[in-house]
Design a protein around this motif. Structure first.
Motif, PDB file in Angstrom:
ATOM      1  N   GLU A  52       0.772  -1.604   0.133  1.00  0.00           N
ATOM      2  CA  GLU A  52      -0.114  -0.198   0.190  1.00  0.00           C
ATOM      3  C   GLU A  52       0.876   1.416  -0.293  1.00  0.00           C
ATOM      4  OE1 GLU A  52      -3.120   0.337   0.029  1.00  0.00           O
ATOM      5  OE2 GLU A  52      -2.987  -1.819  -0.593  1.00  0.00           O
ATOM      6  N   LEU A  53       2.428   1.313   0.634  1.00  0.00           N
ATOM      7  CA  LEU A  53       2.824   2.344   0.896  1.00  0.00           C
ATOM      8  C   LEU A  53       3.210   2.358  -0.660  1.00  0.00           C
ATOM      9  CD1 LEU A  53       4.595   1.774   4.147  1.00  0.00           C
ATOM     10  CD2 LEU A  53       2.678   3.814   3.270  1.00  0.00           C
ATOM     11  N   PHE A  54       3.701   1.017  -0.948  1.00  0.00           N
ATOM     12  CA  PHE A  54       4.673   1.755  -2.955  1.00  0.00           C
ATOM     13  C   PHE A  54       3.114   2.028  -3.209  1.00  0.00           C
ATOM     14  CE2 PHE A  54       5.470   0.200  -7.215  1.00  0.00           C
ATOM     15  CZ  PHE A  54       6.471   1.118  -7.257  1.00  0.00           C
ATOM     16  N   LYS A  55       1.970   1.900  -3.296  1.00  0.00           N
ATOM     17  CA  LYS A  55       1.076   2.747  -4.276  1.00  0.00           C
ATOM     18  C   LYS A  55       0.867   4.253  -4.000  1.00  0.00           C
ATOM     19  CE  LYS A  55      -1.767  -1.472  -4.221  1.00  0.00           C
ATOM     20  NZ  LYS A  55      -3.185  -2.322  -4.359  1.00  0.00           N
ATOM     21  N   LYS A  56       1.854   4.697  -2.822  1.00  0.00           N
ATOM     22  CA  LYS A  56       1.405   6.204  -3.170  1.00  0.00           C
ATOM     23  C   LYS A  56       2.824   6.851  -3.560  1.00  0.00           C
ATOM     24  CE  LYS A  56      -1.001   6.247   2.061  1.00  0.00           C
ATOM     25  NZ  LYS A  56      -0.414   6.855   3.497  1.00  0.00           N
ATOM     26  N   VAL A  57       3.681   5.624  -3.425  1.00  0.00           N
ATOM     27  CA  VAL A  57       5.116   6.422  -4.168  1.00  0.00           C
ATOM     28  C   VAL A  57       4.664   6.538  -5.761  1.00  0.00           C
ATOM     29  CG1 VAL A  57       7.220   5.589  -5.486  1.00  0.00           C
ATOM     30  CG2 VAL A  57       7.314   5.441  -2.202  1.00  0.00           C
ATOM     31  N   TRP A  58       4.015   5.225  -6.519  1.00  0.00           N
ATOM     32  CA  TRP A  58       3.627   5.290  -7.554  1.00  0.00           C
ATOM     33  C   TRP A  58       2.941   6.620  -8.386  1.00  0.00           C
ATOM     34  CZ3 TRP A  58       4.532   2.146 -11.811  1.00  0.00           C
ATOM     35  CH2 TRP A  58       3.698   2.399 -13.247  1.00  0.00           C
ATOM     36  N   ARG A  59       1.834   7.025  -7.179  1.00  0.00           N
ATOM     37  CA  ARG A  59       0.967   7.604  -7.291  1.00  0.00           C
ATOM     38  C   ARG A  59       1.710   9.287  -7.151  1.00  0.00           C
ATOM     39  NH1 ARG A  59      -3.060   4.432  -4.090  1.00  0.00           N
ATOM     40  NH2 ARG A  59      -2.363   5.500  -2.262  1.00  0.00           N
ATOM     41  N   LEU A  60       2.066   9.201  -7.205  1.00  0.00           N
ATOM     42  CA  LEU A  60       2.768  10.856  -6.917  1.00  0.00           C
ATOM     43  C   LEU A  60       3.674  10.900  -7.410  1.00  0.00           C
ATOM     44  CD1 LEU A  60       3.687  13.316  -4.798  1.00  0.00           C
ATOM     45  CD2 LEU A  60       5.579  12.219  -3.718  1.00  0.00           C
ATOM     46  N   PHE A  61       4.270  10.072  -8.320  1.00  0.00           N
ATOM     47  CA  PHE A  61       5.056  10.155  -9.374  1.00  0.00           C
ATOM     48  C   PHE A  61       4.623   9.558 -11.123  1.00  0.00           C
ATOM     49  CE2 PHE A  61       8.402   9.521  -6.265  1.00  0.00           C
ATOM     50  CZ  PHE A  61       9.179  11.055  -6.130  1.00  0.00           C
ATOM     51  N   PHE A  62       3.004   8.917 -11.154  1.00  0.00           N
ATOM     52  CA  PHE A  62       2.672   8.353 -11.889  1.00  0.00           C
ATOM     53  C   PHE A  62       1.850   9.672 -12.503  1.00  0.00           C
ATOM     54  CE2 PHE A  62      -0.264   5.968 -15.108  1.00  0.00           C
ATOM     55  CZ  PHE A  62      -0.141   5.680 -15.725  1.00  0.00           C
ATOM     56  N   SER A  63       2.130   9.494 -14.372  1.00  0.00           N
ATOM     57  CA  SER A  63       1.552  10.374 -15.083  1.00  0.00           C
ATOM     58  C   SER A  63       0.214  10.118 -16.126  1.00  0.00           C
ATOM     59  CB  SER A  63       3.027  10.944 -16.424  1.00  0.00           C
ATOM     60  OG  SER A  63       2.148  11.386 -17.064  1.00  0.00           O
ATOM     61  N   GLU A  64      -0.355  10.405 -15.504  1.00  0.00           N
ATOM     62  CA  GLU A  64      -2.056  10.053 -16.274  1.00  0.00           C
ATOM     63  C   GLU A  64      -1.931  10.944 -18.109  1.00  0.00           C
ATOM     64  OE1 GLU A  64      -3.775   7.875 -15.616  1.00  0.00           O
ATOM     65  OE2 GLU A  64      -3.748   8.026 -13.622  1.00  0.00           O
ATOM     66  N   ILE A  65      -0.861  11.827 -17.770  1.00  0.00           N
ATOM     67  CA  ILE A  65      -0.904  12.345 -18.966  1.00  0.00           C
ATOM     68  C   ILE A  65       0.131  11.626 -20.070  1.00  0.00           C
ATOM     69  CG2 ILE A  65       0.183  14.722 -20.576  1.00  0.00           C
ATOM     70  CD1 ILE A  65      -1.740  16.085 -17.483  1.00  0.00           C
ATOM     71  N   ASP A  66       1.312  11.902 -20.114  1.00  0.00           N
ATOM     72  CA  ASP A  66       2.195  10.823 -20.675  1.00  0.00           C
ATOM     73  C   ASP A  66       1.899   9.425 -20.644  1.00  0.00           C
ATOM     74  OD1 ASP A  66       4.128  12.494 -20.998  1.00  0.00           O
ATOM     75  OD2 ASP A  66       4.553  12.227 -18.918  1.00  0.00           O
ATOM     76  N   ASN A  67       1.414   8.492 -19.843  1.00  0.00           N
ATOM     77  CA  ASN A  67       0.553   7.243 -20.362  1.00  0.00           C
ATOM     78  C   ASN A  67      -0.530   7.431 -21.207  1.00  0.00           C
ATOM     79  OD1 ASN A  67       0.014   4.773 -19.510  1.00  0.00           O
ATOM     80  ND2 ASN A  67      -2.207   4.452 -18.535  1.00  0.00           N
ATOM     81  N   ALA A  68      -1.413   8.749 -21.161  1.00  0.00           N
ATOM     82  CA  ALA A  68      -2.547   8.604 -21.929  1.00  0.00           C
ATOM     83  C   ALA A  68      -2.109   9.806 -23.201  1.00  0.00           C
ATOM     84  CB  ALA A  68      -3.788   9.449 -22.071  1.00  0.00           C
ATOM     85  N   GLY A  69      -0.531   9.479 -23.726  1.00  0.00           N
ATOM     86  CA  GLY A  69       0.195  10.054 -24.644  1.00  0.00           C
ATOM     87  C   GLY A  69       0.873   9.105 -25.447  1.00  0.00           C
ATOM     88  N   GLY A  70       0.967   7.441 -24.952  1.00  0.00           N
ATOM     89  CA  GLY A  70       1.957   6.982 -24.823  1.00  0.00           C
ATOM     90  C   GLY A  70       3.074   7.041 -25.341  1.00  0.00           C
ATOM     91  N   ARG A  71       2.997   8.007 -24.237  1.00  0.00           N
ATOM     92  CA  ARG A  71       4.623   8.129 -23.491  1.00  0.00           C
ATOM     93  C   ARG A  71       5.749   7.895 -22.414  1.00  0.00           C
ATOM     94  NH1 ARG A  71       2.207  13.779 -25.379  1.00  0.00           N
ATOM     95  NH2 ARG A  71       1.898  13.674 -22.859  1.00  0.00           N
TER      96      ARG A  71
END
Length: 276
Positions: free
Chosen positions: A237-256
């Motif tokens: 669960e703590l790793f999910k917090k790390v992931w959410r802090l750095f993960f880009s939905e915009i880059d993911n949607a743009g395939g980058r």
């Protein structure tokens, strides 16, 4: 006879601000600091076309100030986010003073107050705060070195735009390695220069986001489990917090995003490749 003081310029008008709320707009929180940067950057760039830039050079310079402000805000948000979730960063920042004005942020956002009086429009401010609050040190061969150097050059131009109506001060010109000039030198950007400046800011934010994710991810793996606060915590669960802090939905949607893995697969890969 007319007042002699009124012979040099127009008289001042009497004006005061109306409803302060008319100057403000509440913004919805965005999931990650990098996406907050992208959103602000894109809004700024969308306002400037090549034709507009050609006839409004002063406005283009102000957009550069906005781009640097977006970059500053990324560091402010990501560092406060790290302090909120990382026990080692909490320990590192525990000795720092916090301005009482941070009470305005409310409970749960007090970490933002650590940078209330900090400007990140300076290479040294970024490197020092990363080291002093997060414990992340930018060494000689770090991939942030070159983007930081380029960003520092933009910040020298920003200083002229903000503080002297675009006229370059001697100390800024020296830091930019410009030749001496008897005439005034003014900062003027065209459309191409603005796009280049945006790329420099984006490069710094993207490289910082990846480097800090790697740094905090390794802390999650090796250091967090032994801290009293997290010794019995659910590390997944703590790793999910790390992931959410750095993960880009915009880059993911743009395939980058080059390596598109789920949080669970990323966590497992991190654990395998960085096993003690």
């Amino acid at each position: 006879m007319s007042n002699w003081k009124l012979t040099v310029s127009a008289p001042a008008s009497t004006v005061s601000m109306g409803n302060i709320s008319d100057y403000l707009n509440t913004q919805q929180a965005i999931s990650s600091p990098i996406d907050s940067f992208y959103k602000s950057r894109n809004e700024l760039l969308a306002a400037i076309t090549p034709a507009f830039a050609g006839s409004h050079a002063n406005v283009v310079s102000l957009v550069l100030v906005g781009l640097i402000s977006c970059t500053e805000n990324y560091f402010r948000e990501v560092m406060s986010g790290i302090i909120a979730i990382c026990p080692k960063a909490k320990e590192k920042s525990a000795q720092k003073t916090v301005n009482l004005a941070t009470a305005w942020f409310g409970y749960g956002n007090i970490e933002k107050g650590a940078f209330e009086n900090t400007s990140f429009s300076d290479k040294k401010a970024i490197t020092d705060n990363l080291k002093n609050f997060i414990g992340y040190e930018i060494k000689k061969n770090n991939q942030l070195v070159q983007p930081l150097e380029e960003f520092a050059r933009l910040c020298e131009m920003r200083h002229a735009i903000v503080h002297s109506s675009g006229l370059l001060a001697g100390k800024n010109a020296i830091k930019l390695n410009l030749p001496s000039s008897k005439d005034a030198v003014k900062i003027e950007l065209g459309f191409a220069e603005l796009q280049e400046a945006a790329e420099i800011c984006t490069s710094l934010v993207c490289s910082s986001n990846i480097e800090l994710f790697s740094y905090i991810g390794k802390r999650w793996l090796h250091e967090w489990p032994s801290t009293p606060a997290y010794s019995a915590a659910n590390m997944n669960e703590l790793f999910k917090k790390v992931w959410r802090l750095f993960f880009s939905e915009i880059d993911n949607a743009g395939g980058r995003i080059q390596n598109t893995l789920s949080p669970i697969k990323t966590r497992n890969l991190l654990s395998r490749t960085n096993a003690a």
